[in-house]
Structure formats: C-alpha cells, structure tokens
Design a protein around this motif. Structure first.
Motif, PDB file in Angstrom:
ATOM      1  N   MET A 167     185.141  17.891  39.159  1.00  0.00           N
ATOM      2  CA  MET A 167     186.222  18.793  38.743  1.00  0.00           C
ATOM      3  C   MET A 167     186.865  18.281  37.455  1.00  0.00           C
ATOM      4  O   MET A 167     186.858  17.077  37.187  1.00  0.00           O
ATOM      5  N   ALA A 168     187.399  19.194  36.672  1.00  0.00           N
ATOM      6  CA  ALA A 168     188.061  18.796  35.424  1.00  0.00           C
ATOM      7  C   ALA A 168     189.210  17.845  35.727  1.00  0.00           C
ATOM      8  O   ALA A 168     190.086  18.153  36.542  1.00  0.00           O
ATOM      9  N   GLY A 169     189.200  16.687  35.083  1.00  0.00           N
ATOM     10  CA  GLY A 169     190.217  15.683  35.339  1.00  0.00           C
ATOM     11  C   GLY A 169     191.432  15.825  34.436  1.00  0.00           C
ATOM     12  O   GLY A 169     191.482  16.671  33.547  1.00  0.00           O
ATOM     13  N   HIS A 170     192.411  14.968  34.688  1.00  0.00           N
ATOM     14  CA  HIS A 170     193.656  14.932  33.910  1.00  0.00           C
ATOM     15  C   HIS A 170     193.861  13.519  33.373  1.00  0.00           C
ATOM     16  O   HIS A 170     193.325  12.556  33.922  1.00  0.00           O
ATOM     17  N   PRO A 171     194.634  13.364  32.305  1.00  0.00           N
ATOM     18  CA  PRO A 171     194.867  12.019  31.751  1.00  0.00           C
ATOM     19  C   PRO A 171     195.483  11.080  32.780  1.00  0.00           C
ATOM     20  O   PRO A 171     196.103  11.517  33.756  1.00  0.00           O
ATOM     21  N   LEU A 172     195.331   9.799  32.552  1.00  0.00           N
ATOM     22  CA  LEU A 172     195.908   8.804  33.451  1.00  0.00           C
ATOM     23  C   LEU A 172     197.424   8.914  33.503  1.00  0.00           C
ATOM     24  O   LEU A 172     198.040   8.736  34.552  1.00  0.00           O
ATOM     25  N   VAL A 173     198.037   9.188  32.352  1.00  0.00           N
ATOM     26  CA  VAL A 173     199.491   9.354  32.296  1.00  0.00           C
ATOM     27  C   VAL A 173     199.802  10.666  31.570  1.00  0.00           C
ATOM     28  O   VAL A 173     199.032  11.103  30.713  1.00  0.00           O
ATOM     29  N   VAL A 174     200.915  11.273  31.920  1.00  0.00           N
ATOM     30  CA  VAL A 174     201.325  12.521  31.285  1.00  0.00           C
ATOM     31  C   VAL A 174     201.678  12.261  29.824  1.00  0.00           C
ATOM     32  O   VAL A 174     202.440  11.323  29.527  1.00  0.00           O
ATOM     33  N   PRO A 175     201.147  13.039  28.888  1.00  0.00           N
ATOM     34  CA  PRO A 175     201.476  12.834  27.467  1.00  0.00           C
ATOM     35  C   PRO A 175     202.972  12.977  27.215  1.00  0.00           C
ATOM     36  O   PRO A 175     203.643  13.812  27.829  1.00  0.00           O
ATOM     37  N   THR A 176     203.483  12.171  26.315  1.00  0.00           N
ATOM     38  CA  THR A 176     204.890  12.263  25.943  1.00  0.00           C
ATOM     39  C   THR A 176     205.106  13.488  25.058  1.00  0.00           C
ATOM     40  O   THR A 176     204.145  14.080  24.539  1.00  0.00           O
ATOM     41  N   ALA A 177     206.365  13.855  24.861  1.00  0.00           N
ATOM     42  CA  ALA A 177     206.684  14.986  23.988  1.00  0.00           C
ATOM     43  C   ALA A 177     206.174  14.739  22.570  1.00  0.00           C
ATOM     44  O   ALA A 177     205.676  15.650  21.899  1.00  0.00           O
ATOM     45  N   GLN A 178     206.293  13.496  22.117  1.00  0.00           N
ATOM     46  CA  GLN A 178     205.818  13.145  20.780  1.00  0.00           C
ATOM     47  C   GLN A 178     204.298  13.296  20.681  1.00  0.00           C
ATOM     48  O   GLN A 178     203.778  13.799  19.675  1.00  0.00           O
ATOM     49  N   GLU A 179     203.588  12.885  21.719  1.00  0.00           N
ATOM     50  CA  GLU A 179     202.121  13.010  21.734  1.00  0.00           C
ATOM     51  C   GLU A 179     201.703  14.473  21.775  1.00  0.00           C
ATOM     52  O   GLU A 179     200.732  14.865  21.106  1.00  0.00           O
ATOM     53  N   LYS A 180     202.423  15.276  22.525  1.00  0.00           N
ATOM     54  CA  LYS A 180     202.118  16.707  22.583  1.00  0.00           C
ATOM     55  C   LYS A 180     202.321  17.363  21.218  1.00  0.00           C
ATOM     56  O   LYS A 180     201.520  18.199  20.788  1.00  0.00           O
ATOM     57  N   LYS A 181     203.406  16.975  20.544  1.00  0.00           N
ATOM     58  CA  LYS A 181     203.689  17.529  19.221  1.00  0.00           C
ATOM     59  C   LYS A 181     202.610  17.114  18.222  1.00  0.00           C
ATOM     60  O   LYS A 181     202.154  17.934  17.401  1.00  0.00           O
ATOM     61  N   ALA A 182     202.186  15.851  18.301  1.00  0.00           N
ATOM     62  CA  ALA A 182     201.137  15.363  17.405  1.00  0.00           C
ATOM     63  C   ALA A 182     199.834  16.118  17.631  1.00  0.00           C
ATOM     64  O   ALA A 182     199.101  16.429  16.676  1.00  0.00           O
ATOM     65  N   TYR A 183     199.557  16.450  18.881  1.00  0.00           N
ATOM     66  CA  TYR A 183     198.334  17.199  19.190  1.00  0.00           C
ATOM     67  C   TYR A 183     198.394  18.600  18.591  1.00  0.00           C
ATOM     68  O   TYR A 183     197.412  19.086  18.017  1.00  0.00           O
ATOM     69  N   VAL A 184     199.538  19.242  18.717  1.00  0.00           N
ATOM     70  CA  VAL A 184     199.701  20.599  18.174  1.00  0.00           C
ATOM     71  C   VAL A 184     199.485  20.610  16.661  1.00  0.00           C
ATOM     72  O   VAL A 184     198.915  21.558  16.105  1.00  0.00           O
ATOM     73  N   LEU A 185     199.906  19.541  15.993  1.00  0.00           N
ATOM     74  CA  LEU A 185     199.802  19.474  14.533  1.00  0.00           C
ATOM     75  C   LEU A 185     198.429  19.003  14.049  1.00  0.00           C
ATOM     76  O   LEU A 185     198.178  18.988  12.844  1.00  0.00           O
ATOM     77  N   MET A 186     197.552  18.644  14.974  1.00  0.00           N
ATOM     78  CA  MET A 186     196.213  18.176  14.590  1.00  0.00           C
ATOM     79  C   MET A 186     195.409  19.281  13.919  1.00  0.00           C
ATOM     80  O   MET A 186     195.536  20.458  14.283  1.00  0.00           O
TER      81      MET A 186
END
Length: 206
Positions: free
Chosen positions: A73-92
């Motif tokens: 089954m599709a897995g999830h990250p070991l830890v929940v991404p922080t707000a800063q990490e989520k923002k960085a991903y959106v800007l990628m």
C-alpha cells in the motif's frame, strides 16, 4: 522453507516495487498496480532494480499474503512535514516535485514497519507463534510494547537490509520493530543478485 516479502528499489528514481518473488521480472503487472501511470518506467529492467530489504520467515502463505498486501500500500513519510517543508515543496519546480514524488524509499520502509507493527498488534499468531497483549490498531502498537514468548527469537521474522541505517531511522521517528523481528545484511552480487543462503532457499509462492 521460509516465505518472504521483497522490496526492490529503482536505482535511478528510488521507486519501490513490493513482491513475494525473488525477482522483479516474475510479476511484471506489479508495475501497474503499485506505481502511478504518469511515473511508470516503460518496462521492468532487472538491472535497474536492486533489493532494498527482504522480510523472511512468515508462518504460512496467508501471513505472507497479508504482509504483502499491507506493505505494498502507498506509504507515508516517517514524520509529518513541517509547514516550512510543505511551503518549500509547493515552490519547487515541477520537475523537482516529480522526482520527490517518485522517491518512495522512506515511505515504503515506513509502511513495512507499520505493517509488522499492525500484524503484531492484531494477529501476532499469524506471523510467528508468540503471545501478545497489545492493542488492535497501528496507533496502539506505536505506543504500547508487546509481550513475546521465549521461542520468538527462533521463529523471528528476519529483515535483511541493503542499508541498515533504516533500522534506527524507524525507531528515531517514534515507531518500533516488534520483538520477534531480527535484522541482518543483504549479501548482493553485481548489485541486485541476492546471495544470502536463507533467501536462495526460500520456497516460491503460488
């Protein structure tokens, strides 16, 4: 003979295929069921896939099938991404996002750990002959320890790793390995041929 579940890693994209076979070529349809259509390689090239981890020692084919179903089954990250990490991903840039999405290693190693924790919490007797007083959910298994009998070591599921640093990464993230899980090293020839005697002697699933 020992029954196993195999996680293969793509050497370029870090995508993961989960199978009950010792070769990714044995079940080519897994590519369609486990990898998104817009991210699939056109075909399976065995020289592009290397074993990441092998789980051996399931009690019977039902336990092996249950582990395969959950681990694939599709897995999830070991830890929940922080707000800063989520923002960085959106800007990628889109290309970098695609590469990040294709990298399934952490997510599927975490899914394997959660699979074993779930099996320990719900039906440990279907994996190895041990007793357990743990809860009936993955969440309960995260926070509660399990009791095992003295023969757990001899009947343990053994995880053979390409990179054993994942053992501590799982624990550092707040998850744990059931007491009946043991760890070892994968012995690989030419990067993708498994030489461990216990793997080469495993029986083939139907």
């Amino acid at each position: 003979m020992s029954l196993g579940v195999y996680l293969f890693r793509h050497i370029r994209t870090r995508q993961i295929l989960v199978t009950t076979e010792k070769s990714v070529l044995a079940r080519p349809r897994l590519l369609k069921s486990q990898i998104k259509p817009n991210q699939r390689p056109p075909r399976i090239r065995p020289d592009h896939w290397t074993p990441l981890v092998v789980a051996l020692g399931f009690k019977d084919k039902k336990a092996q099938a249950n582990a395969f179903m959950l681990a694939s089954m599709a897995g999830h990250p070991l830890v929940v991404p922080t707000a800063q990490e989520k923002k960085a991903y959106v800007l990628m840039p889109n290309k970098n996002k695609r590469l990040a999405e294709m990298d399934m290693v952490e997510r599927q190693v975490a899914q394997l750990a959660r699979t074993l924790m779930y099996m320990d919490a719900v039906r440990p007797d279907t994996v190895v002959p041990v007793s357990s007083s743990s809860g009936s959910s993955i969440e309960g298994a995260v926070s509660e320890s399990t009791d095992s009998s003295s023969d757990a070591e001899s009947a343990a599921i053994k995880l053979l790793w390409e990179d054993k640093s994942w053992i501590s990464k799982i624990e550092d993230a707040g998850l744990h390995w059931p007491k009946w899980v043991a760890h070892g090293d994968l012995d690989l020839k030419r990067g993708n041929i498994i030489m461990n005697p216990e793997v080469r002697q495993t029986s083939q699933p139907q």
